[in-house]
Design a protein around this motif. Structure first.
Motif, mmCIF file in Angstrom:
data_model
loop_
_atom_site.group_PDB
_atom_site.id
_atom_site.type_symbol
_atom_site.label_atom_id
_atom_site.label_comp_id
_atom_site.label_asym_id
_atom_site.label_seq_id
_atom_site.Cartn_x
_atom_site.Cartn_y
_atom_site.Cartn_z
ATOM 1 N N ASP A 1 0.838 -1.203 0.000
ATOM 2 C CA ASP A 1 0.000 0.000 0.000
ATOM 3 C C ASP A 1 0.873 1.253 0.000
ATOM 4 O O ASP A 1 1.451 1.618 1.019
ATOM 5 C CB ASP A 1 -0.923 -0.013 1.222
ATOM 6 N N ARG A 2 0.949 1.917 -1.139
ATOM 7 C CA ARG A 2 1.788 3.123 -1.219
ATOM 8 C C ARG A 2 1.191 4.291 -0.453
ATOM 9 O O ARG A 2 1.855 5.287 -0.218
ATOM 10 C CB ARG A 2 2.033 3.494 -2.674
ATOM 11 N N GLU A 3 -0.073 4.174 -0.065
ATOM 12 C CA GLU A 3 -0.718 5.221 0.724
ATOM 13 C C GLU A 3 -0.448 5.052 2.223
ATOM 14 O O GLU A 3 -0.716 5.950 3.007
ATOM 15 C CB GLU A 3 -2.233 5.191 0.483
ATOM 16 N N ALA B 1 5.028 5.711 5.895
ATOM 17 C CA ALA B 1 6.361 5.164 5.635
ATOM 18 C C ALA B 1 6.849 4.288 6.786
ATOM 19 O O ALA B 1 7.472 3.247 6.563
ATOM 20 C CB ALA B 1 7.349 6.291 5.369
ATOM 21 N N ARG C 1 5.253 0.906 6.494
ATOM 22 C CA ARG C 1 5.830 0.129 5.388
ATOM 23 C C ARG C 1 7.232 -0.361 5.741
ATOM 24 O O ARG C 1 7.605 -1.479 5.390
ATOM 25 C CB ARG C 1 5.846 0.968 4.118
ATOM 26 N N PRO D 1 5.187 -2.580 -7.783
ATOM 27 C CA PRO D 1 4.228 -1.633 -7.186
ATOM 28 C C PRO D 1 4.570 -1.209 -5.756
ATOM 29 O O PRO D 1 4.205 -0.115 -5.342
ATOM 30 C CB PRO D 1 2.900 -2.406 -7.213
ATOM 31 N N ALA D 2 5.277 -2.031 -5.005
ATOM 32 C CA ALA D 2 5.623 -1.661 -3.627
ATOM 33 C C ALA D 2 6.645 -0.533 -3.588
ATOM 34 O O ALA D 2 6.664 0.261 -2.659
ATOM 35 C CB ALA D 2 6.171 -2.875 -2.873
ATOM 36 N N ARG D 3 7.526 -0.471 -4.569
ATOM 37 C CA ARG D 3 8.583 0.554 -4.653
ATOM 38 C C ARG D 3 9.342 0.709 -3.340
ATOM 39 O O ARG D 3 9.440 1.793 -2.777
ATOM 40 C CB ARG D 3 7.998 1.886 -5.086
ATOM 41 N N ARG D 4 9.888 -0.403 -2.849
ATOM 42 C CA ARG D 4 10.592 -0.382 -1.568
ATOM 43 C C ARG D 4 12.095 -0.476 -1.688
ATOM 44 O O ARG D 4 12.816 0.002 -0.828
ATOM 45 C CB ARG D 4 10.108 -1.538 -0.671
#
Length: 159
Positions: free
Chosen positions: A40-42, A45, A48, A81-84
């Motif tokens: 969930d990018r929303e 931080a 996440r 999609p996670a962009r971690r």
């Protein structure tokens, strides 16, 4: 090459153990909420980051699915999609091989390793991982469908 052989031996050992009923003790699984937070990018931080730390902890403890998720995250990097994490093929390979060596591993991890090896120009290990995936996939299908797979399909009454 050695890692491919070790991975195939580990997968085979898990299948033999499952076939004879002496299933190894599985480590704790990563809760779905952790994966949802990670993707969930929303989400905040801090949440996440905590989810990523929990995923790494479970993977280090031997959970194959957690190692698979980490392998996928590192394989795709910021395109995921996670962009971690940044894309790192060696780290992706490490986690995917750790996944294959665990008791719980999705078969698609073998295909992911084959793709990684092929992209790196290593045709022989890529072929070996792909062959292992095909053999185990076929075995899994035979076990789930039984001796007469054509009679176990949803369209069987219409044949």
């Amino acid at each position: 090459m050695r890692n491919v052989v070790r991975g195939c031996i580990a997968v085979g050992a898990v299948w033999v153990a499952a076939a004879y009923g002496s299933e190894p003790v599985a480590p704790p699984e990563t809760p779905p909420e952790v994966l949802e937070t990670l993707l969930d990018r929303e989400a905040p931080a801090a949440g996440r980051d905590a989810a990523m730390q929990q995923l790494v902890a479970h993977a280090q403890a031997g959970d194959g699915y957690s190692a698979f998720y980490l392998g996928v995250l590192y394989r795709h990097g910021m395109d995921h999609p996670a962009r971690r994490v940044e894309r790192d093929v060696e780290t992706a390979r490490f986690w995917l091989e750790k996944c294959v060596a665990s008791a719980r591993c999705p078969l698609i991890a073998l295909a992911s390793l084959a793709e990684l090896e092929l992209a790196a120009g290593n045709a022989k290990p890529a072929m070996q991982w792909a062959q292992a995936w095909v053999v185990l996939d076929r075995e899994m299908e035979n076990r789930t469908r039984g001796t007469q797979p054509h009679r176990n399909t949803p369209d069987a009454p219409y044949r």
